[in-house]
Design a protein around this motif. Structure first.
Motif, PDB file in Angstrom:
ATOM      1  N   LEU A   1       1.059  -0.947  -0.159  1.00  0.00           N
ATOM      2  CA  LEU A   1      -0.020   0.393   0.676  1.00  0.00           C
ATOM      3  C   LEU A   1       0.759   1.542   0.288  1.00  0.00           C
ATOM      4  CD1 LEU A   1      -2.598  -1.087   2.180  1.00  0.00           C
ATOM      5  CD2 LEU A   1      -2.604  -0.637   0.023  1.00  0.00           C
ATOM      6  N   ILE A   2       2.021   1.189   0.910  1.00  0.00           N
ATOM      7  CA  ILE A   2       3.180   2.456   1.247  1.00  0.00           C
ATOM      8  C   ILE A   2       3.611   2.500  -0.517  1.00  0.00           C
ATOM      9  CG2 ILE A   2       5.160   2.798   1.351  1.00  0.00           C
ATOM     10  CD1 ILE A   2       4.865   1.779   4.336  1.00  0.00           C
ATOM     11  N   SER A   3       3.787   1.400  -1.126  1.00  0.00           N
ATOM     12  CA  SER A   3       4.296   1.424  -2.731  1.00  0.00           C
ATOM     13  C   SER A   3       3.660   2.211  -3.775  1.00  0.00           C
ATOM     14  CB  SER A   3       4.641   0.665  -2.979  1.00  0.00           C
ATOM     15  OG  SER A   3       5.713   0.274  -4.053  1.00  0.00           O
TER      16      SER A   3
ATOM     17  N   ASP B   1      12.332   3.574  -5.922  1.00  0.00           N
ATOM     18  CA  ASP B   1      12.313   5.363  -5.683  1.00  0.00           C
ATOM     19  C   ASP B   1      11.673   5.554  -4.680  1.00  0.00           C
ATOM     20  OD1 ASP B   1      14.805   5.820  -7.239  1.00  0.00           O
ATOM     21  OD2 ASP B   1      13.229   5.961  -8.680  1.00  0.00           O
ATOM     22  N   GLU B   2      10.526   4.793  -4.876  1.00  0.00           N
ATOM     23  CA  GLU B   2       9.138   5.207  -4.062  1.00  0.00           C
ATOM     24  C   GLU B   2       9.172   4.713  -2.462  1.00  0.00           C
ATOM     25  OE1 GLU B   2       8.841   4.483  -6.915  1.00  0.00           O
ATOM     26  OE2 GLU B   2       8.452   5.377  -7.969  1.00  0.00           O
ATOM     27  N   LEU B   3      10.502   4.134  -2.306  1.00  0.00           N
ATOM     28  CA  LEU B   3      10.556   3.313  -0.826  1.00  0.00           C
ATOM     29  C   LEU B   3      11.764   4.113   0.016  1.00  0.00           C
ATOM     30  CD1 LEU B   3      10.057  -0.674  -1.337  1.00  0.00           C
ATOM     31  CD2 LEU B   3       7.790   1.144  -0.464  1.00  0.00           C
ATOM     32  N   SER B   4      11.299   4.618   0.997  1.00  0.00           N
ATOM     33  CA  SER B   4      12.610   5.135   1.830  1.00  0.00           C
ATOM     34  C   SER B   4      13.563   4.112   2.302  1.00  0.00           C
ATOM     35  CB  SER B   4      11.547   4.897   3.648  1.00  0.00           C
ATOM     36  OG  SER B   4      11.935   4.213   4.402  1.00  0.00           O
ATOM     37  N   VAL B   5      15.296   4.245   2.220  1.00  0.00           N
ATOM     38  CA  VAL B   5      16.006   3.663   2.699  1.00  0.00           C
ATOM     39  C   VAL B   5      15.604   2.594   3.787  1.00  0.00           C
ATOM     40  CG1 VAL B   5      18.144   3.773   4.273  1.00  0.00           C
ATOM     41  CG2 VAL B   5      17.593   5.582   2.598  1.00  0.00           C
ATOM     42  N   PHE B   6      14.620   2.763   5.158  1.00  0.00           N
ATOM     43  CA  PHE B   6      14.717   1.537   6.100  1.00  0.00           C
ATOM     44  C   PHE B   6      13.733   0.819   5.096  1.00  0.00           C
ATOM     45  CE2 PHE B   6      11.579  -0.671   8.621  1.00  0.00           C
ATOM     46  CZ  PHE B   6      12.384  -1.044   9.521  1.00  0.00           C
ATOM     47  N   GLU B   7      12.620   1.524   4.047  1.00  0.00           N
ATOM     48  CA  GLU B   7      12.505   0.051   3.676  1.00  0.00           C
ATOM     49  C   GLU B   7      12.458  -0.651   2.831  1.00  0.00           C
ATOM     50  OE1 GLU B   7       8.077   3.270   4.295  1.00  0.00           O
ATOM     51  OE2 GLU B   7       9.386   3.483   2.542  1.00  0.00           O
ATOM     52  N   ASN B   8      14.025   0.265   1.837  1.00  0.00           N
ATOM     53  CA  ASN B   8      14.267  -1.036   0.350  1.00  0.00           C
ATOM     54  C   ASN B   8      15.024  -1.813   1.530  1.00  0.00           C
ATOM     55  OD1 ASN B   8      14.544  -0.279  -1.870  1.00  0.00           O
ATOM     56  ND2 ASN B   8      14.090   2.238  -1.722  1.00  0.00           N
ATOM     57  N   VAL B   9      15.860  -1.790   2.385  1.00  0.00           N
ATOM     58  CA  VAL B   9      16.810  -2.779   2.993  1.00  0.00           C
ATOM     59  C   VAL B   9      16.033  -3.965   3.745  1.00  0.00           C
ATOM     60  CG1 VAL B   9      18.283  -2.859   5.187  1.00  0.00           C
ATOM     61  CG2 VAL B   9      18.340  -0.961   3.986  1.00  0.00           C
ATOM     62  N   GLU B  10      14.492  -3.541   4.005  1.00  0.00           N
ATOM     63  CA  GLU B  10      13.488  -4.387   5.063  1.00  0.00           C
ATOM     64  C   GLU B  10      12.903  -5.144   3.758  1.00  0.00           C
ATOM     65  OE1 GLU B  10      10.039  -2.614   5.521  1.00  0.00           O
ATOM     66  OE2 GLU B  10       9.335  -3.567   7.097  1.00  0.00           O
ATOM     67  N   LEU B  11      13.052  -5.387   2.645  1.00  0.00           N
ATOM     68  CA  LEU B  11      12.116  -5.358   1.529  1.00  0.00           C
ATOM     69  C   LEU B  11      12.359  -7.094   1.022  1.00  0.00           C
ATOM     70  CD1 LEU B  11       9.972  -4.928  -0.664  1.00  0.00           C
ATOM     71  CD2 LEU B  11      11.655  -4.638  -2.008  1.00  0.00           C
TER      72      LEU B  11
END
Lengths: 811, 233
Positions: free
Chosen positions: A6-8, B96-106
């Motif tokens: 959803l964030i994405s 690009d749409e995800l923050s640093v945290f969210e990218n690493v979390e993936l």
């Protein structure tokens, strides 16, 4: 994981605001249209379900054959109900309903002229369910001469008073009010104002007929309530002995037979039978359901097109999700959840839009929906279901397409530019414009047909004429006095008296007509008129002559028939002098022998929904003493007036009628009145259809706008290179136009035959209709082309004017 | 850990057939740091993609952690990949749409870690790579070096056995490049196997072994000492 999706989704939406806006707008509009249609269809399918026993209630319709002609009517013989209950144990109860028009109501010194009163059996409330505001269902109509009023009528007569116990006068008879019920709901096939008890023996006397002949007259609706656990089929399948016992004795005398069919209460509103209360058309519901689906599909197509066209923008994300371990099904789920998020946002917006649009929609559809209706019953679930379907339809292809992208291909270059297969996108644009062309061409055809009906010659002249109706016998007997008073006015060109006027009632009667050497049974419409009627109406005599008041022999004997009658009775040569025997209105067994003195050109004496049927005109008036008083005594004066004096004449007529009958409100309407609102439903539906067509065009326009915007941006480099190589701005424009216009033209070629087929089928439902032609299709296609040109021009003009260096450098 | 036998990859279009890898056979042991070098178009990235289970070979065998995986379906490859392999790319490939945290979390999301476990692990690795202060920033708000550091965080957060790096310093200046190479070196020292495609001799010098490709074939396999000798001579 869903949170991450959803964030994405949200950030992607925010990054591409134009496309998000286009998608949300189109989906909102699509869902709004669908919500309105869902409301409409649910309402249409909910008719009469408020009656607790609705699943066990049936209306009996009659299929009557007289003179070889079959008529399917909603009205049935008066004794049918009691006989059914007597003969079949499965029938728990019956109720008969006579709808009464033009009733004169007196309450103290006040008078009202009312329609939609009904005389009903004492069993009415045993069968039907109503909520009582005053009084109670039990015993409400069991005593003779009692009445139950609806809340509106009670309010009109008595204000806030509880009227139970009061009496009021209906057509010279006093009724005691025993209860007040809530108004009949919108979704009731019957919309009555007042229920009055009937008295069977009085009713029988009214017709002065032998009991067996009473079976030959149909005037009332008959409803039966079946016992629980029994089926109506078990009655209908065993009607043979019943028919022999009850129908045959009277039927054999008029050469007719009858069979009965049963319609479940719930379906009555959608069952069109002659003389039934106003119904809706099943095909209208089907068409509206299709329009709702079209709206959703067209909006979904926009989403699909934009999502796949913009796939390069998501490519890296897809690749990295796959690299970090996402499976294809997880990605499909992710993209579907995005489209579902968008359709859910659109649903919220569409509920706001519905709230704004409901008043307009209500007046168009002649309904009274409110936002509350959406949350009643299971409608909200249907709407949520539609929203999920919209999201699913929108997202299904993009999700499969995007999740199928190969990370290896994407990660090779920083600027991945593979987009969806152009073929699918083109097919979707063709589909979208095809639907729009079908709707626009359909709308134009509907308009043409309605205009044709409005302008169709009726076979008489309804212009500059008013009809005055005299409801009560006392004043009908003195109608000449009123006619004389009216004739004094210099603005009055002429007057004529009659029992009926076109499209405001007529009688159908069983008669015997001359055929070779014998008399055969036939069915014919009848109207009693004076000798001025034909001239005033401008009805043309084709053969023979009109009535001659100087010829005494015309009275009681002469009739005029129309061409349809001559055709039907096989009187192709020499119809003049042929005879018709009208037996059943006379106590004399041989009946009244009537001789044809003239044949009129066909004129529409019924609404244009009916073909011109056989009719005979009989010279009426008090001298026509062979006929019953009720028939020979005129009810209407038709007044032809000077065209420019419309308002003056109306004022004069009102004043004169008041002087003639000071206690009653004058009932004066234009002669065209009966024809004016006959296609009101179709006109309203046509307007709704037009609005949805416009909405489809707007959605298609926005979809193409978004697509053109993206594709021109994507081809920036190509445009730049072409310009470097010497291409002019003009040829760039042509390049883009050719691509998009080809699609719209293919849409027109595909849509043309479809709309032709559909509309030709629709037109067949009209007795009088235009023939289908290509003009609406050409116009709709032109509109689609114009929309495409405007849409594409905006982006291509910008693109064709760009400095080629910028484009190439940008790459 | 990795063994290939006659690994071949052929790309076919309607008219042209290109052999990107031609019977490549080699072995990499657990804990090794191997650099793959060669001119553009020699098949380095194709080899890396196959080793990283992003693509299947046309023929030949590929043993990864003792499993023969050359015929694995996409789903099987995805499953094996997410548990065992981390990637670092030249162009970072952050979302690009995800923050640093969210990218690493993936990667942890796809491995089914709980939210609290993810938070703990991501914060650990961000601290370790000294990029914690940028955890709520988006990739486009970071310098190239920072972006690559985030990419390395993402590659190692699931503690994979193998890290594949495709020209990890190609888009970085020398200072940031050295920073990334030091990170990879320290990861290798802590036991992670690293295979790196590079054009840079400087980067290759961090590896223990260099595999040289030319026209889809391995031409030499050098121990780094031999290589150092060869370059110094």
């Amino acid at each position: 994981m869903i949170k991450n999706y959803l964030i994405s989704a949200w950030r992607n939406m925010m990054r591409s605001k134009l496309y998000t806006l286009i998608n949300i707008f189109c989906l909102s509009v699509g869902i709004t249209g669908a919500v309105l249609i869902v409301l409409y269809i649910n309402h249409e399918l909910s008719y009469d379900t408020h009656h607790q026993k609705h699943e066990r209630i049936f209306r009996l319709d009659g299929k009557y054959t007289i003179g070889g002609q079959l008529n399917h009517l909603a009205i049935t013989p008066f004794p049918l109900g009691p006989a059914l209950k007597l003969e079949f144990s499965q029938v728990e109860e019956y109720v008969r309903i006579f709808i009464q028009e033009n009733l004169l109501i007196r309450i103290d010194d006040k008078e009202f002229l009312e329609d939609d009163f009904a005389m009903v059996d004492t069993t009415y409330f045993d069968v039907f369910t109503h909520r009582f505001i005053h009084g109670q269902a039990h015993g409400a109509l069991t005593e003779p001469n009692t009445a139950v009023l609806t809340a509106s009528l009670s309010n009109k007569y008595f204000g806030d008073l509880n009227p139970v116990g009061y009496t009021f006068n209906v057509n010279q008879r006093n009724y005691q009010i025993t209860g007040v019920i809530e108004d009949f709901p919108d979704n009731s096939h019957l919309k009555l104002q007042c229920l009055l008890t009937i008295n069977q023996s009085e009713h029988q006397q009214f017709y002065s007929l032998a009991p067996e002949m009473f079976w030959a007259i149909n005037q009332n609706y008959t409803y039966v309530l079946m016992n629980e656990g029994t089926s109506i089929d078990s009655v209908l399948e065993n009607m043979e002995a019943f028919n022999d016992k009850y129908i045959a004795p009277g039927g054999s005398q008029i050469g007719g037979s009858a069979e009965f069919a049963a319609n479940p209460l719930r379906k009555l509103h959608l069952t069109s039978v002659m003389y039934a209360p106003k119904t809706n058309n099943r095909s209208t519901l089907l068409i509206f359901s299709m329009v709702a689906m079209f709206l959703i599909i067209i909006a979904a197509v926009n989403y699909t097109n934009l999502a796949t066209a913009r796939s390069s923008k998501r490519a890296r994300e897809i690749a990295m999700r796959k690299v970090t371990g996402a499976t294809r099904s997880q990605l499909i789920f992710q993209f579907l959840s995005e489209s579902l998020l968008l359709s859910s946002i659109s649903l919220v917006l569409s509920l706001l839009l519905v709230e704004i649009l409901l008043p307009g929609f209500n007046s168009l559809a002649d309904k009274s929906f409110s936002l509350r209706n959406i949350f009643a019953g299971n409608i909200i679930w249907q709407i949520i279901g539609l929203t999920v379907l919209t999201g699913f339809l929108s997202g299904i292809y993009p999700s499969f397409f995007l999740s199928n992208l190969k990370p290896v291909n994407i990660l090779k270059s920083a600027t991945f530019s593979k987009t969806s297969s152009g073929f699918l996108r083109k097919a979707l644009v063709i589909f979208q414009f095809g639907i729009s062309i079908i709707l626009v061409a359909g709308t134009l055809t509907v308009r043409n047909q309605l205009r044709f009906l409005q302008e169709k010659p009726l076979g008489f002249n309804p212009e500059n004429s008013y009809v005055i109706t005299i409801p009560d016998m006392e004043h009908r007997m003195q109608i000449e006095t009123l006619e004389n008073m009216i004739s004094q006015n210099p603005n009055i060109i002429g007057t004529a008296k009659s029992l009926y006027v076109p499209a405001m009632g007529h009688n159908m009667n069983a008669v015997k007509v001359q055929s070779e050497n014998e008399m055969v049974d036939a069915l014919i419409g009848t109207n009693f008129v004076d000798s001025e009627f034909l001239d005033l109406m401008e009805i043309t005599i084709k053969e023979g002559r009109g009535f001659d008041k100087e010829l005494r022999g015309d009275i009681n004997h002469a009739i005029l028939i129309n061409e349809a009658a001559a055709r039907q009775f096989g009187w192709h040569e020499e119809p003049i002098g042929k005879t018709i025997n009208w037996q059943y209105i006379s106590s004399d067994e041989s009946g009244i022998r009537l001789t044809v003195v003239g044949v009129m050109k066909d004129f529409n004496f019924q609404s244009l929904k009916n073909p011109v049927e056989p009719i005979m005109l009989i010279l009426g008036g008090q001298a026509a003493d062979q006929f019953s008083e009720n028939l020979r005594t005129f009810r209407h004066i038709t007044v032809r007036y000077n065209a420019r004096k419309d308002a003056e004449v109306m004022a004069f007529l009102e004043e004169t009628v008041r002087a003639f009958d000071p206690v009653r409100m004058p009932n004066i309407v234009p002669l065209s009145h009966g024809f004016s609102d006959q296609f009101g439903t179709e006109e309203r539906q046509g307007t709704i259809f037009a609005i949805f067509a416009l909405v489809c065009i707007i959605i298609s326009f926005l979809g193409l706008f978004g697509l053109a915007s993206f594709l021109t941006e994507q081809r920036k480099k190509e445009v730049g290179i072409r310009k470097v190589l010497g291409s002019s701005g003009y040829s760039i424009l042509i390049l883009f136009y050719r691509e998009f216009l080809t699609l719209v033209l293919i849409a027109a070629v595909v849509a043309g035959p479809v709309v032709w087929f559909l509309m030709e089928k629709w037109l067949q439902d009209f007795v009088y209709h235009i023939s289908m032609n290509v003009l609406p299709i050409v116009l709709a296609s032109t509109l689609a082309v114009a929309v495409a040109v405007i849409t594409v021009s905006y982006h291509t003009l910008i693109s064709s004017r760009q400095n080629p260096v910028d484009a190439i450098r940008a790459e | 850990m990795i063994k290939t036998v006659d690994l071949t990859k052929i790309f076919r279009t309607e008219e042209v057939e290109t052999t990107a890898l031609n019977q490549v056979s080699f072995e990499i042991k657990e804990g090794e740091f191997v650099a793959i070098m060669g001119p553009s178009g020699c098949g380095k990235s194709t080899l890396l993609n196959i080793l990283g289970l992003l693509d299947n070979p046309s023929s030949g065998k590929y043993y990864f952690l003792e499993n023969e995986v050359s015929k694995f379906s996409e789903k099987q490859r995805a499953n094996l990949r997410k548990r065992n392999i981390g990637f670092v790319f030249q162009n970072f490939n952050l979302i690009d749409e995800l923050s640093v945290f969210e990218n690493v979390e993936l990667p942890l999301i796809y491995l089914g870690y709980s939210s609290s476990e993810r938070k703990k692990r991501v914060e650990e690795v961000l601290e370790q790579m000294q990029i914690m202060h940028r955890r709520n920033h988006f990739p486009l708000q970071l310098s190239g070096g920072q972006q690559q550091r985030v990419a390395v965080c993402r590659a190692v957060v699931a503690k994979p056995h193998l890290i594949l790096a495709d020209e990890p310093t190609g888009n970085l200046d020398s200072t940031h490049g050295d920073e990334v190479m030091n990170l990879l070196e320290s990861l290798n020292k802590s036991g992670t196997t690293i295979i790196m495609v590079t054009h840079s001799h400087r980067d290759a010098s961090y590896a223990q072994r260099i595999v040289r490709l030319f026209d889809g074939q391995i031409v030499t396999e050098d121990k780094i000492t031999d290589f150092a000798l060869a370059t110094s001579s």
